[in-house]
Design a protein around this motif. Structure first.
Motif: not given
Ligand SMILES: [Fe+2]
Ligand SMILES: [Fe+2]
Lengths: 331, 95
Positions: A86-87, A90-91, A93-94, A97, A100, A106-107, A166, A170, A173-174, B5, B26, B42-43, B45-46
């Motif tokens: 899941q992390d 998230g990575h 997605l960060y 964006s 972007e 993103r698409d 960010r 994380e 831990f990985h 989108e 974002s 997303v932002y 989780r911890r």
């Protein structure tokens, strides 16, 4: 690395326009470049390529580990692996964006991944055959990623640097959860130790490849280093990785699969053999053991989720229309 | 086929009680409710937050980098706005 072969474009210092000169001066002073600041077109293009490739790697990187979520040996291991995967989402997605902010959607980036126009790291085109591979991936693959990502926290592009901060928080831990799996296996039955050694054997070379081709074949480095979107050379990072990893393998009682890998007191580093570069370029070209499978899994996820994304859009549209009508009626 | 989108949202998180919401990044979501749900995943989780704001990126008005001079330079010469501008003798005690 996660962005292994990013083609960068750019102008030699002598041909720089005054704006480009001023831009380079800002970078040399250590200033961050922010989305609405002036930047050379090539800086923007190179960054979109690099951050896009990095984001794609985080997303595709979920697949080899996702393979083991339903087969984790204990409920605790399953929860840990799920959190780790899941992390990685998230990575991705960060980074999307952050990309972007450079004017690409993103698409659009997704489409380029799905059409094969953009790459992701070669490491994710290898299969994960046993539970020990979850250990090797966390330890070696996330370990190699950390080597590259830590310096990128100081990269010149503000949104990229902040995404890296960010992500780095994380990542540790990985790597540690992977090493913990390796410790357990290495201290287990002879068969389990054998599995751990086998996983190390299979991932060693491909982990070394993550840093990209050797510096002598790395044609786009200079420009990217001047722009501070690449902070170290490929060979520097690869050496650092080997120097940190070999003692960790020793601790496990495992051996890196390279007889030439010995401490060189004169250099103050471990010597080691190059990975198989021919294989590396083949995998990049799409001919690795899992390229087709990985890309197909991504395409399927995107296409099969389309009705759901559209449905949520339709719902949001209707709800907004209802709110507008209610507001009008109340007037 | 090109699809619509999901719009982009800016996410602000209050890290702890008593602190301001801070911009953290974002994300895409079809509406505000989903944006908050996604922001949680997303932002935070911890345990990074106790409260989330989301706002459509399109609704943010921003100053332009080229306005930096006219907007912020005038403050540079107003040193008397800082307490250190004033010399108060030690004899007066803490002030
Ligand atoms: Fe990651
Ligand atoms: Fe990771």
């Amino acid at each position: 690395m996660y962005a292994q072969m990013v083609k960068s474009e750019g102008t030699a210092a002598a041909e720089m326009s005054p704006e480009e000169r001023a831009f380079q001066d800002r970078i040399d002073r250590g200033e961050k470049i922010e989305p609405r600041d002036w930047m050379p077109d090539d800086y923007r293009k190179t960054l979109i390529r690099q951050m896009g490739q990095h984001a794609h790697s985080e997303i595709v990187g979920q697949l080899p580990e996702g393979n083991w979520i339903t087969r984790a040996p204990t409920l605790e291991r399953k929860a840990i692996l799920l959190a780790k995967v899941q992390d990685e989402a998230g990575h991705g997605l960060y980074l999307y964006s952050a990309a972007e902010t450079l004017g690409v959607s993103r698409d659009e980036l997704f489409e380029k991944l799905h059409s094969g126009a953009m790459k992701y790291s070669s490491i994710f085109n290898y299969p994960t055959l046993t539970w020990a591979d979850m250990g090797a991936v966390g330890w070696l693959v996330d370990g190699a990623a950390i080597m590259n990502q830590v310096p990128l926290q100081r990269t010149s592009y503000g949104p990229y640097a902040r995404a890296m901060v960010r992500i780095c928080k994380e990542e540790s831990f990985h790597q540690r959860q992977g090493y913990a799996i390796m410790m357990k296996m290495a201290q287990g039955t002879p068969e389990q130790k054998e599995m751990a050694q086998d996983a190390l054997n299979r991932f060693w070379g491909s982990a070394l490849m993550m840093f990209g081709p050797s510096d002598k074949d790395s044609v786009h480095s200079a420009r990217s280093m001047a722009w501070r979107i690449k902070m170290n050379t490929n060979d520097e990072l690869r050496q650092k990785f080997v120097d940190e990893t070999v003692p960790q393998a020793d601790y496990l009682g495992l051996t890196v699969p390279d007889e030439t890998c010995v401490w060189n007191a004169e250099r103050g580093h471990y010597d080691f053999a190059d990975p198989d570069w021919e294989e590396f370029f083949e995998v990049l070209k799409g001919n690795g053991p899992c390229n087709a499978e990985r890309l197909q899994a991504r395409r399927d996820a995107w296409e099969n989720g389309a009705w759901f994304r559209d449905g949520l859009n339709a719902y949001a549209g209707k709800a907004a229309a209802r709110r507008a009508a209610a507001a009008l009626a109340a007037e | 086929m090109t699809r619509k989108e999901w719009p982009l949202w800016e996410v602000f998180i209050r890290g702890q009680h008593g602190l301001n919401h801070r911009h953290v990044g974002s994300l895409h979501a079809p509406d505000a409710g989903m944006a908050i749900n996604n922001a949680r995943d997303v932002y935070t989780r911890r345990n990074e937050g106790v409260s989330i704001w989301v706002v459509r990126s399109l609704d943010i008005a921003a100053s332009s980098p080229s306005d930096k001079g006219p907007l912020f330079d005038p403050a540079e010469s107003k040193v008397y706005r800082h307490p250190t501008f004033y010399d108060i003798p030690d004899d007066v005690g803490h002030m």
